[in-house]
Scaffold this active site. Sequence first.
Site, PDB file in Angstrom:
ATOM      1  CG  HIS A  32       3.116 -11.224  -0.197  1.00 43.48           C
ATOM      2  ND1 HIS A  32       2.211 -10.214  -0.016  1.00 43.48           N
ATOM      3  CD2 HIS A  32       3.128 -11.931   0.944  1.00 43.48           C
ATOM      4  CE1 HIS A  32       1.712 -10.309   1.202  1.00 43.48           C
ATOM      5  NE2 HIS A  32       2.262 -11.343   1.805  1.00 43.48           N
ATOM      6  CB  ALA A  33       3.192  -9.572  -5.755  1.00 43.01           C
TER       7      ALA A  33
END
Lengths: 596, 101
Positions: free
Chosen positions: B28-29
């Site tokens: 993810h991020a």
Amino acid sequence: MSDSESPKKEVVYRGIAVSPGVVRGQVYVYRPQEVAIEKRSVRDDDIAGEFVRLEQAVIKTRQQLIEIPQHIGKEMGNDKPGIFDAHLLVLDDPMLMEQVFKRLKTEKLNVEFILHEVANKYAQALAKLQDTYLCERAADVRDVSRRILRNLAGAEHDELQRLPGPRIVLAQDLSPSDTALMDRTKVLGFAAEMGSRTSHTAILARSQGIPAVVGLHEIGREITSGQEALLDGYTGLLIVCPSQETLYEYGQIEIRWHSIEDRLSSLRHEPACTRDGCAIRLGANIELVEEIKTAVEHGAQGVGLYRTEFLFVNRQEFPTEDEQVAAYSNVARAMKPHEVIIRTLDAGGDKVLRGGEHSREANPFLGWRGIRFCLDQPEMFKTQLRAILRASAEGNIKMMYPMISDLQEVKRANELLNVCREDLRREGKPFNEQMEVGLMIEVPGAAMIADVLAEHAAFFSIGTNDLIQYSIAVDRGNERVAHLYAPTHPAILRLIRNVVAAARARNIWAGVCGEMAGDPVMVPLLLGLGVNELSMSAVAVPAVKYIIRSMSMSDAQALAEQTLRCGTAGETATQLENFARSVAPELMELIRPNKP
Amino acid sequence: MKSSPIGGDEHPRPLIREVVVINKQGIHARPAALFVKTATKFRADIGIEKEGEVVNGKSIIGLLMLAAGEGTKLTLTAQGQDAEKALAELSKLFEDKFSED
């Protein structure tokens, strides 16, 4: 904007009040103009020219993305709002640019058209991934491509810098890049279709003292620039084309506010003490160090709830320990010798982090939030705990954990805290060994086992907003059931009584930091139930102090006894109103003017 | 342009390394940003492949669009002078769960 006949009839829109104050003026509908994208072929000779144009636009965009945060940093006391980091990452993304270059060469179309197509394709693909974080990345891609397109077209970004006059700015949402260069002196208020208490618009408005209402769903189409409107940041209303009656009513309210304001502000340095001599601590709920000034001006004697989410939202990486130490120490020093109660990160629910790893949940309010989120990311959590401990050397800091539902969570959090204390001792970094650590009581289950939890806490702070919605199973954002949300529900009274009794038995204190604490009508009940501290938005402090100084604790206790026998929320509410009217009629006339 | 001390071959064969996503939250991020930041330190071209789909390892958009969750098998490729060092550092990120969990 649709048609020529604008509505002359008064229309009232209801949203979420996020920054207090009432203003009246013309609306300015801010809709960042989409640059019209035409499609045209480019001759072979001119393709190189298209590359150059794109390159120049990208350079200009990069420059803007670097300059804007510096500008905002100065305004908001935050040196690097992370959202622009995300934008820079997108701008420098090789995949995006490679695709544009490749298609430019093969399709021989103008660069605007191709950039728009490529960015759209990626944004759509990201938006499809069913994940809050990635959806926001899609918005970043669109934002960045729009910025490049505007630079290609030589269009302005700074519409809000050139408002035609004082205006109530109405927008779908306002991003930091929208508000960066805005002319504050001409912004009367903000009305936004999207957003919550923690969105950029709300935080900016509060820190600047600009009234704001958000969550006004899809009203933009119905309102045109130039229409007269009244924005009520106390109750969350936008009234377009207000009638003479409405204006009169608000005018009256304003006159009365002014007359009582003098009296209220004269109380600023007086203690919040009942007629029979019982003192109550009144704190303010804050998010930014800038809000301390307002808090002190309104006579708050401390910060009963310092929300730390602001440090974590809109950025790629979690804030560093030193960054957090700086933020917490600032608040502690500004409030010294008064207390500052720092709530550890309360992410999740409606407070979704941008840089965090939240996926979309079916029931975010019953999901991965508050202490649960933190305990699952011990490294991040320890960084915050260490920062709070270190800041405790700088002032009167206390700390509390949000969303506790179980004793095990308290034990685990305290274990991590002890590890941090050990480490700091070894590193020779100073902190307050006696720093009080308390628990937020906002889950009914926690309220029921308050006796068990009390053995592991230095204090309780009851978060009534969540406690109410969890106890009555009502989502306040859902219009169909919102009317069921009642702070005076008998269950809430009993839960608060239970928490206070458990605190007393262990000789610890109990406070309230939800909206209930800032409502002068509720305050006598809370005092009567035995609450020792109230924390509220700064602007609510004077009225709460006023009613406390108008009543006696013995009457409040009798009132609590009496209302605990009520069977419905309505009955309790009536009794509370009658009580408030009898002790502070002039205040009640202001805050509940329509009742006899 | 500096040339490599051994041979100075500008286009050596791509190096390949298989990795598995073991951090709970997947790529993810933060992990994606960390990967891209690390990858861009190197001159080598970096690629990531998931089930036949290859993206540029220096592209945050590309990485995010892979949506690689926990347990996903990925193939890292690196081509260029510092490819070996790049692969070593990048695969370590996976082993270290991107400093998460």
